[in-house]
Each structure stands twice: as C-alpha cells, then as structure tokens.
Design a protein around this motif. Structure first.
Motif, short mmCIF file in Angstrom:
data_model
loop_
_atom_site.label_atom_id
_atom_site.label_comp_id
_atom_site.label_asym_id
_atom_site.label_seq_id
_atom_site.Cartn_x
_atom_site.Cartn_y
_atom_site.Cartn_z
N UNK A 41 0.75 -1.19 -0.06
CA UNK A 41 0.24 -0.13 -0.63
C UNK A 41 0.60 0.90 0.19
N UNK A 42 0.19 2.67 -0.43
CA UNK A 42 1.33 3.30 -0.66
C UNK A 42 1.53 4.31 0.21
N UNK A 43 1.14 4.03 1.36
CA UNK A 43 0.73 5.21 3.23
C UNK A 43 0.50 6.54 2.93
N UNK A 44 -0.27 6.60 1.85
CA UNK A 44 -0.42 7.58 2.17
C UNK A 44 -1.75 8.70 3.03
N UNK A 66 -12.19 -6.69 3.45
CA UNK A 66 -12.07 -5.45 2.27
C UNK A 66 -11.06 -5.81 1.53
N UNK A 67 -12.28 -5.60 0.44
CA UNK A 67 -11.74 -5.87 -1.11
C UNK A 67 -10.50 -5.93 -1.39
N UNK A 68 -9.76 -6.14 -2.37
CA UNK A 68 -8.50 -5.05 -2.91
C UNK A 68 -8.32 -3.88 -3.37
N UNK A 69 -9.55 -4.02 -4.64
CA UNK A 69 -9.72 -2.47 -4.55
C UNK A 69 -10.36 -1.46 -5.01
N UNK A 70 -9.81 -0.94 -3.70
CA UNK A 70 -10.60 0.33 -2.53
C UNK A 70 -9.39 1.45 -2.72
N UNK A 71 -7.96 1.39 -2.90
CA UNK A 71 -7.25 2.09 -2.55
C UNK A 71 -6.30 2.94 -4.16
N UNK A 72 -7.35 3.90 -4.10
CA UNK A 72 -6.76 5.32 -5.55
C UNK A 72 -5.23 5.26 -5.66
N UNK A 78 -1.19 -0.98 -7.96
CA UNK A 78 -1.08 -1.37 -6.56
C UNK A 78 -2.19 -2.96 -6.13
N UNK A 79 -3.34 -2.97 -7.48
CA UNK A 79 -4.75 -3.88 -6.93
C UNK A 79 -4.04 -5.10 -7.75
#
Lengths: 189, 338, 501
Positions: A41-44, A66-72, A78-79
C-alpha cells in the motif's frame, strides 16, 4: 487389507504429529500477511479506502473484510500487486472509493493562512509545520497527497498542485512505432 | 526513427528464413534424384496451404497481413513438414498437417516468435499418431515412380505395393525384433535392398545434402555450432557405445547419423530458435537430450524414427534449461549475485 | 608490453571517421546570443548567482554548485545577462529548465585567473578547483568529475578510444593538444595517488596515438603509457576499456575505485589541465560535425552556442532530415536546431534518408540469439526485452537489467529491428520511479507511526498530569478539610477578578 488400513492410519498419525509440532515450534508472531499487504500500500494514509489509514485497511484485507480494489493512490498497479500476493482476481478500481489521480502535493497560500492549526492536526504524516498564530507550511517532500488538510481549512487556502516532471523524475516512454518519423526542424542562422 | 541506434546491420527476419530455405535445396536435389519429383509436389501443396493459412490467421488476429506473410517463416515450416513426411501421403494429409502446424502450433500460441513447440514436429507427431499406416509408406529408391506417386497423392488409388518399401530404420527394427529371423545387423545391412553404403540407399545422399546445406548455414552465422555438433556427437557416442557392447542388437553411429531425420533435425529442426534454448550451454543440453531421446525411441520405441517426439519432449524442458544455464554476467561472480 | 584482455561481445560497424578527422579543429565564431542552461551535469543542482541585467566577464561563475554532487556553470564570454528564463534543453525529454541568456559584447574579457601548481596545492583545494571549474565527464555521461576524484587508486585509465562511428572530436584533440591532455592526466594521477597511467586509444587512430606517445615521451614520466586497443564498439565504454587494459570487470553496483582504478575521457583530462594550470573553467568544447555535411569537421564551440550557428559552419546538405546529438549508436534526434550546445554535445550528426535509412518496422522477436552474442555485458537482451515489454520489472531485474550500459549493440544486430535499448530505458526509468515511490511510502509510514505514537504519548502525559493533580487535590482535602480548600479557592477567584477589572 488390515495391513493397508494400519499403514495409512500410522501415516496419518505421524504426519499429524509432525504438523502439530511444527505449528507450535515454528509459530510466527503477529500476522506476516498484514505486513506484506501494508508494504504494497502507498502509505498515503488518506482514508479513501474507508479505513483510517493503510495499516487498518491492510488488516481488513487480510481478514477478508475489505476488497483489494479500494485504494485510489495505489492505482491499478497496486491492485495487481495485491491480486498477485493474495491469489485473488484483479478488479478495476472501485469507483465509489475514488479515482486514480496524478501525484500532487498540498500548497498553502501564505497570504490567506490564519494560523488556526486545523490542518496540522489533520495531516496524518505531520507534513505541515507551524504553530498557533504562526504561519503554516507544507513540507512538500513529506506530503503524500492525501488531501485530508483541504476540508478543515476555514479560509480555503490549501490547494493541491500536481507534481511537474523534472529532469530527475522524467521517465523514458514505452517505445511505440513512429507512424510519423521524427524530423529535426533545421533553422538556418 | 527516434530510437537509438540509428544504424543497424542489413539483416531481417525474411533474410534469415530465405537462407534456411536455400540451405534445404541440396537435400531436396538429392531427394528428387533418388525418389523422383513427387516431393516437389508435396512442397508446393504445403507451401500454398501454409501461406493461405497464415494469411487467414493474421487477418483473424488483426495483424498486418502482407508484412507477416512475406517473412518466410510459414514457408520454412511448410518445407520442413513436406520433407519429414513421406512424399506419397495423400494431399489432404499434407494440408491437415500444415493447418495443425500453422494454425494450432503457431498462431494459437501467439504467432511468430511465440510458439513453445516446433510447429513442424507438432504436425508430424499428430499425423503419425492419427494415420500410422499412411505415414509409414515410403517410396523405393531409384525407380521411375512419379506417375503412381502422383496418383497416390491426389486420388484414393493407393495401389502402392510396387513402389513402397519400408524405410531403413523401419526395416531394421522389424527384422531385428522378428524372432523368426535370427538376423544380425551386419547381415541385415549387407543383404537388404533398402540399405546403401552407410545408411539407407538414397536416404544417405539426402542426409548428405542436408549436411552440406547445414554447414553453409553455419558459415552464414544463421545457426551456431552448438546444436548440430551436440546432436551429432551425442547420437554418435551413444550409438557407438551400444554398438560396441552389443553389435548384434544395436546399429552403429554412421547408420544413425545418415538415416531418418537425424541430419535434417540436427541442422534445421533442433536449431529452430523460437522453440529451442537460447543460451550456448542450454543449446548443447537441448540438442544432446534430443539426440539421446531419438536414439532411445529408435532402438526401443514403437516408432521407427523418434526425432519428432524427441524434439517436442525437449521443447518442454527449454524454459528450465534456460533458467539454469544463464552465462556469467560481466563483472558478476558465478554464484549469481545482483 | 602490457598484456591486453578481451571484452565479450561488441560489433564492428563502419567507422566513417576519415571525413571529419581530416581537418584541424576550427574555433567557432562567437554568436551574438548565448543560451547557457544552469543544469548541465548528470546529477546535482545549481544555485543561480546572476540576475537579468548583470554584466558578466568571460569565465565568471553564473551558477555555483549545490551540494556535493553539484558542479558550477560559467559565462562562456563577456557580456550582459539579458534574461534568466526557462528554455528547452537539448535532452531526450525536451524538458525546459532555467537558462542564462547572455548577449556577447565581443570583447571576450576574462575574469581574473589564478593558476595553481598542482604539485604544491593540497588535494582538497585541487578538487575544489576542479569542481568550481565545472568539469564534467566529456565522454558523454557529464558526471561531475570532482566526485570521481574522491578516492585513492592504483591505475588511472585515460579514455581516448572514441569507439562510436562518425565521432572524431577526441581524435583531433589528441592530435592537436596532446601535451595538455598528458598534463591533465598527470594532475589527476597525482590527485588520486595513481601509480600508473594507461592511455587507451583504438588502433584506427594511429596519428592520435603517435601524437600522444610523443607528448608522453616529452614529459618523460615512466608510469604513463599509450596503448593501442583493438577497434571494436564499445571498446570506449568505461567498463570495457578498464577490462581491456587491466583485466578488471566492474559490475553494476560497484565503482572503479573499489578495484583501484578510475577512468576519465581525454577531453576531461584536457579540461582539468586548463582549469588547474590556467584557471580556465569549462566554457568551450570540441563538437564533431559529421554525416550529411558539405564540410564535415570539428569545431570548438562556446557552451551556449545555438546549434544552427554550428550547422552553418558545416553546411548540412539539402536532403538532411534529422540532426542527432551524439553518435549513431547512442545519440538522440534533436527536435529543433535552435537549442544550445551544452557540455554533453560531443557530436552533431546530420542524417539523410540515403545515408541513414529509416529502420524497417519492428517484427516479433524470433529468439535468434544474435543479441546475446554481441552484448558486452553478457546479458540476455531478448529476455530483458520480453520482460520490459510485459512490464514485468521484477523479472527484468533478475536478468540484471541495470548492468545494461545501453550501448545499442543488441539493437544493431537484431534481424527483427526491435528498438531494444528503448525498452530497457523505459524499464529502468519505471523501476527507478517505483523505488522513489517506495522510499517515499516508507518515510510516510514512519511519520504516520510516529504521529500515532506522539498522540498516544501526549494523551498519556495529559492523563498522568490530571491524575497527579487529582491526587494532590485529594491529599489537600484530607489534610485541611473541605471548607478550608473551598475558602482558599474563593479568595483566589476574588483576587483575580479584582486584578482583571
């Protein structure tokens, strides 16, 4: 026949004992999967995934909540990495959680800042320096672009600026066949 | 062009393929000399089918048809199919074989450069398993048999007893395994009409033709020495070894090298760059493995010539071979460090 | 007789050196306007030291080095700084960066120059002089030279190989200015403690080798040798030349000084001599005009000269359609000729469709292995291509992508005419970007964790304080009784009211 059953039963007992021993002797503390997910994960720490930070999201993915496609900010790449790690299907980024945007940093307009410290408290990585009634400034190199500082500002003095390409960050493009061959414009001095 | 380097050698994929075709010519000439021009008919059928199949597949895949159809790779596959199949197989068998080679073994895997298995050998194996009778009818040498051969190719009139004869390998195998005929190899080789001086009568000259063509390819740097040398040496060594141990049962190296598909395989089939290994040591291992398997299948297996199966089996191992035979990178030590 | 080693792979394209190497270096006329970019080295930033309207002298520092990897930039001639503005750089990215636009006054007035005696000056000062002179690697990499001089070595290699076809600037420099190059080599060797100096020159440059040998003999330094190396591209690559002359193989991740060796281009050595002995910073360089010209040759141009001014000297023929900065193997096409000459401009190659035919369309890779046979780093270019193309960067790194020196030998021999080097450059750039992002993400994680820790700590401290206060109050109550405490609090409150009213 009896011999066969006995042999199989003995095999099962031996293997079961070995597994039980290994489970106790080689037990790993903590959940290494969460660490591995967190490393991707990008740590934003922006919260767009619905969780208050990247570590909680990683824990939720590991638990299967949680699903894996929730991180813009992690974007499509990342996905894909999460899909590879977890052996799940790739899914495009979930629209309700946001869209992939080019990396930007927050910039405070110093003419408008009133020194209220609301943005300081909002920033999850402490990238804004300042104090009450003192000027606030974003440390650009530490800003993750999470945009959590933009809503709290009472005078709307923070805006997001996309990072420009510099000589140090410029990337060679993927080679494509040039339909129009490249020519030099030759000036005659 | 915007991409460096702005100069390049005057080579192209088409040039490489055309050189391979040219190198096959001496072998084809010997073939026609001994077995008549029927093989040319087969080559023609195969070539036309191959080009048509390739054009159709390129169209279906949305690729630029003219550019790829003229790169010569389909022709190479076609000629290799025609040369490894008996020249008297019916035309529809050749067409089916080519369709298997081009459509299934090449385009369904992604087209030029993407096939893990040698397309010609896939076709050969498919056909020999599906039509073992038809694929084991080979012509007799040095006879004026063009007319009956043409009839055999194009009509269902397969009155071929007059012109058909077992191949040298086939003859050897049948006679050796027949408990009635207590034959020895020396006896067989001396007496049977199939056998010439070194290999089969006629076939040895064809193999010699392929050898000449192959050496020219080596000189032209289209292929490197690794595959042909490893193949030939391994085959020779194993054959010689077993021949010395049991001369009654196992035939010598000369015979193995100059019959069947050995020469064609060593220089033209095992050297296929797409399905073969890419590292120098890997090529040697690939070719040695193929030669070993060929010898085993020839000596103990159900099929007279095992080269096609041997090549396909080694194709399976190519990624593994490549992974473990990477040469030492400049500056790095052997026990790979990044 | 020094034993020479071979490097693996390599190709032998036609060298095309005769046309431009025939005539001596011609000084380019001073253009009326010079555009000097502030960023001209591979690394490091520059502090701008002038402003618009300021008068500058020739050789005056207009941009000073920022940080240990920075290097300085100077005014190539005397005149006025008309403006400081962003202009397109002669770089494959075509990005714009700040440049000083200098209007020449024609007097060529130098600033004050202070020569140094290299053997009487301490090494730190010599290195500072080289840094202040803005000296960068003139072989094309433009890496700050003073950074490379930060170590002690045994062997100094001077690179006069110039292996790329068409380029002859180093050839002419060696023929005409050998004594200065030799002096520069001696200074660098003294600075780095090198016991021997090996000057490698390809054997297709006999005149240059003879001139350099004469210069070395004149100086009489026993440890300096001129060695002819076999002509083969890329013999002039730093790693390849070091391998040929010393047998040492340097992998990616290690540097020359780790093996006691360092390599500098002859042009760099020449610039070092001028900087130390004459206090002349790097403000000009020799540029080869080769290819489709009426008058090919070499010119010495001030940095910042617009390229079309140089082209006018060489006169590109009418059918010229591309100008490449650099050589045919590693250069890039310039979009426009109004861009300035910079320290990296070693050659301006004029190309026409007849002399440099356009590349045929890219065919699929047939794994023929021609590329593996010519790679000087013994890589598997086709594997790197497959993985770079699939954007599988992890696998590309497993095949040692970063060992690639981008020489172009693989693409040169590829029968399918695949632009291999560009796939590698793309993959390397993507990997570097990802590493930067990862580093930033790791920093962000640390800061986030610390912030959480800080908040916990503040909460705990506050709770502790409150608890202590509560305990204190309890103790007081127990001691003095409730009424006394309340009375004391009331009187305090009255006193404060009085004060504030």
């Amino acid at each position: 026949m009896l011999a066969a059953i006995l042999v199989m039963a003995l095999g099962a007992v031996v293997l079961g004992a070995a597994l039980g021993f290994a489970a106790v002797r080689f037990k790993v503390e903590g959940d290494p999967l969460v660490e591995k997910i967190d490393a991707i994960l990008p740590q934003t720490q922006c919260g767009q995934c619905g969780y208050p930070g990247c570590k909680p999201y990683a824990e939720a993915i590991a638990k299967g909540e949680a699903d894996i496609n929730q991180c813009p900010p992690g974007g499509e790449e990342g996905i894909r990495k999460l899909a590879d790690l977890l052996g799940r299907e790739f899914k495009p980024l979930s629209a309700e959680h946001g869209v992939e945007k080019p990396k930007s940093v927050a910039v405070i307009d110093e003419n408008l800042c009133i020194g209220c410290t609301l943005c300081l408290q909002a920033c999850p990585v402490d990238a804004i320096v300042g104090a009450a009634k003192q000027m606030h400034t974003v440390i650009a190199s530490q800003c993750t672009g999470c945009e959590l500082c933009v809503p709290p500002c009472p005078v709307n003095c923070i805006h997001m600026q996309p990072l420009p390409e510099t000589l140090d960050t410029w990337k060679w493009k993927y080679p494509v066949y040039q339909l129009q061959p490249v020519r030099t414009v030759i000036h005659h001095a | 062009m915007a991409y460096a380097p702005h100069i390049s050698q005057p080579v192209s994929v088409r040039a490489v393929m055309l050189k391979v075709l040219a190198a096959l010519v001496p072998g084809i000439v010997a073939y026609v000399w001994f077995f008549g021009p029927a093989i040319l008919v087969q080559i023609a059928i195969a070539s036309l089918t191959a080009l048509a199949a390739e054009a159709l597949m390129l169209r279906l895949r949305g690729k630029p048809v003219l550019l790829f159809v003229t790169d010569g790779s389909a022709l190479v596959t076609a000629w290799l199919v025609a040369l490894t199949f008996p020249p008297i197989v019916p035309w529809w068998l050749t067409v089916t074989a080519i369709l298997i080679a081009i459509v299934i073994a090449k385009h369904l895997y992604g087209g030029l450069g993407q096939n893990p298995f040698n397309p010609a050998m896939v076709a050969f194996c498919a056909m020999i398993v599906a039509y073992p009778q038809l694929m084991s009818q080979w012509p007799r040498a040095e006879m004026n048999t063009f007319e009956p051969m043409l009839r055999a190719i194009f009509s269902s009139d397969r009155q071929l007893d007059a012109i058909v004869m077992a191949t040298p390998l086939d003859a050897l195998r049948t006679i050796l395994r027949d408990p009635e005929q207590r034959a020895t190899i020396a006896g067989i080789l001396g007496s049977h009409a199939t056998f010439g001086n070194i290999g089969g009568r006629g076939w040895e000259w064809v193999a010699a033709g392929y050898l000449v063509g192959g050496l020219w390819l080596l000189q032209q740097r289209v292929i490197t020495w690794h595959v042909p040398v490893a193949f030939a040496v391994t085959l020779a060594v194993i054959a010689t070894g077993f021949n010395i141990a049991n001369p009654e049962r196992f035939v010598g190296a000369n015979f193995h090298l100059f019959t069947g598909g050995a020469m064609l395989g060593a220089f033209f089939i095992a050297t296929d760059p797409v399905s073969g290994s890419t590292t120098p040591l890997g090529k040697i291992i690939f070719a040695a493995g193929a030669a070993l398997l060929t010898w085993i299948i020839r000596s103990f297996g159900a099929y007279p010539d095992g080269m096609a199966f041997a090549i396909l089996l080694m194709n399976l191992f190519v990624p593994l071979i490549d992974m473990h035979t990477q040469p030492r990178v400049f500056g790095h030590r052997r026990k790979s460090e990044t | 007789m020094l034993e020479l080693f071979a490097f693996p792979g390599g190709v032998k394209p036609d060298s095309h050196k005769e046309e431009s190497a025939r005539t001596p270096i011609v000084p380019a006329p001073l253009p009326p306007l010079l555009v000097v970019p502030f960023r001209q080295s591979a690394t490091g930033g520059v502090d701008i030291r002038v402003q618009a309207g300021e008068q500058v002298l020739k050789g005056q520092c207009i941009g000073s080095a920022e940080g240990p990897f920075g290097t300085c930039v100077h005014a190539p001639t005397s005149g006025k700084v008309v403006a400081i503005e962003s202009r397109t750089l002669p770089h494959p990215s075509a990005l714009a960066a700040p440049c000083a636009i200098i209007e020449a006054d024609g007097t060529e007035t130098w600033r004050e120059r202070v020569p140094l005696d290299p053997y009487a000056t301490d090494p730190a000062q010599l290195r500072a002089r080289i840094r202040e002179a803005g000296i960068v690697g003139l072989g094309g990499a433009v890496f700050p030279s003073h950074v490379k001089m930060n170590a002690r070595i045994d062997t100094l290699v001077i690179n006069g190989a110039e292996c790329e076809p068409w380029i002859t600037c180093d050839d002419r420099l060696m023929r005409e200015r050998a004594p200065t190059i030799v002096a520069g080599a001696a200074i660098i060797a003294h600075l780095m403690g090198a016991k021997r100096i090996l000057i490698g020159i390809e054997d297709n440059k006999p005149d240059a080798a003879a001139a350099m040998r004469a210069a070395v003999a004149a100086v009489g330094q026993g440890e300096m040798q001129v060695i002819s190396v076999p002509t083969r591209y890329p013999a002039g690559g730093e790693k390849q030349l070091i391998r040929v002359l010393t047998g040492i193989e340097i992998p990616y991740g290690k540097l020359g000084p780790d093996f006691g060796v360092q390599c500098f281009n002859v042009g760099t050595a020449h610039a070092v001599a001028r900087a130390v002995l004459h206090d002349e910073p790097l403000i000009t360089r020799v540029v080869t005009l080769a290819g489709n010209y009426v008058r090919p040759g070499n010119v010495e141009a001030p940095i910042g000269t617009p390229i079309d001014a140089l082209l006018a000297l060489g006169e590109p023929k009418a059918d010229t359609d591309r100008i490449v900065m650099g050589g045919p193997m590693m250069g890039f096409v310039l979009p426009d000729t109004s861009l300035p000459v910079v320290k990296a401009t070693n050659c301006l190659l004029a190309m026409s469709p007849t002399l440099f035919p356009p590349s045929p369309p890219e065919m699929p890779c047939i794994r023929c292995g021609a590329c593996t046979r010519v790679c000087p780093m013994v890589l598997q270019p086709h594997e790197l291509y497959w993985h770079a193309r699939a954007k599988n960067f992890g696998k590309a790194q497993e095949y040692h992508l970063f060992d690639c020196i981008e020489c172009g030998c693989c693409a040169y021999v590829c029968p399918a005419h695949i632009p291999l080097v560009d796939y590698y450059r793309f993959a390397k750039a993507e990997i570097r970007a990802r590493e930067r992002e990862k580093a930033a993400a790791d920093r962000a994680r640390e800061r986030y964790e610390f912030r959480k820790f800080r908040e916990e700590r503040d909460k705990a401290e506050k709770a502790a304080r409150l608890a202590a206060k509560a305990a204190e109050t309890k103790a007081k109550l127990a001691q003095e009784g409730a009424e006394a405490v309340i009375a004391a609090a009331q009187s305090r409150a009255h006193a404060e009211e009085k004060d504030s009213s």
